[in-house]
Enzyme design. Sequence first.
Site, short mmCIF file in Angstrom:
data_model
loop_
_atom_site.label_atom_id
_atom_site.label_comp_id
_atom_site.label_asym_id
_atom_site.label_seq_id
_atom_site.Cartn_x
_atom_site.Cartn_y
_atom_site.Cartn_z
N ASP A 44 0.85 -1.18 0.00
CA ASP A 44 0.00 0.00 0.00
C ASP A 44 0.89 1.24 0.00
OD1 ASP A 44 -2.06 1.78 0.19
OD2 ASP A 44 -2.70 1.19 2.20
N ASP A 138 -2.89 2.54 -6.17
CA ASP A 138 -1.75 2.60 -5.25
C ASP A 138 -1.64 1.43 -4.29
OD1 ASP A 138 -4.00 3.24 -3.84
OD2 ASP A 138 -3.10 4.89 -2.71
N GLU A 139 -2.38 0.33 -4.55
CA GLU A 139 -2.23 -0.84 -3.68
C GLU A 139 -2.52 -2.12 -4.45
OE1 GLU A 139 -5.17 -1.52 -0.57
OE2 GLU A 139 -6.42 0.07 -1.43
#
Length: 390
Positions: A44, A138-139
Amino acid sequence: MSVSCVCRDCAAAFDGDPLRCPKCDSRRLFRHPELHRLTIGHIDCDSFYATVEKRDRPELASRPVIVGGEDHRGVVAACCYVARMSGVRSAMTIREALDRCPDATIIRPDIAKYKEVGHRARAIMEAFTPLVEPISIDEAYLDLSEVGDRLSISPAQALVEIVRRFETELRITASIGLSYNKLLAKIASDLDKPRGFSALGRADGPAFLAGKRVTILWGVGPALERKLFTDGITRVGDLQDKDEHWLVKRYGAMGRVLFNFARGEDSRRVQPESVSKSISAEETFDWDVTALPALTQELRPLAAKVARRLAREGLLGRSVVLKLKTKDFQQLTRSRRVEPTADADAIFAAGLALLEREVDGRAFRLIGIGCTDLVHPATDPDPELDLFGH
């Protein structure tokens, strides 16, 4: 019990409990008894939008940064950790954020730039394993069970190397969660941010979860939390005290999920991203809704959201799907075949026709609409409509 260790700076792996890395002398060591036997990771990125902006504007490195609408009626899309220390949070209005952090710099989101960085981050992950399941820009989850055979390193070492490359090549930071399933890997990645590394092993799961609020479990949002609360269930330990039959009788299929998750059990596999099979949007109500006008009012903006996503990905939908969930958690899905479309009005019209058939006095707690059977316009072979019109 012996402890395995990995260096957060050089990715060296060793057993024992030294104060410094024998290879690079770093103090950034992570220890866990099951460290090299855990294979599911969750990465993350830390405050992704704000971190990218600070990367590109070094003068803001130590200042509070808020990414969001520039006027006071806008909302916070993301904020850095300096701003969070003043109480700023995502989805907060810009006006409230500035009241809490008056010296913050407001930056309008640059989604194209964030996507480019996100794609590069994904390429770095896929260099270590093809089993990467992006959750957002973003993860992502990673299945690293084969990394030992491919690269002669452990999953923990691979995760450290991935995040090191994020820092050196992309100049962003990320936090790592490592476990034996997706549920606990995701939870672990939130335990030590930013630039954190946490692991939850098989010996940790149930005891770790017992004292946590039920919202720590995947799938437990505000509405389900309220329903659980009415049954006296506020902590995961309360779920652990219930037998599976009772939970299924009370919550349907979600009851079985809750039974397993409360015990740290999760059979979901890491699914690498493929071409989108469906695009949808949904809304959970703060209270149950029965009237067609109110449901119609909620349906229109959801159709518009689906249309925007189709357009952004250059896709057309050949089926429209309506999703409804009743107040007792019964889920209904209805679909209709349509001419290939990314038009909000066409999607809404098809969804409304399906909705009108279902409104009969029942109370609904969720409505959603989406498109399936997606194609790119250039490759669509002018499909025939289903003879029965659905």
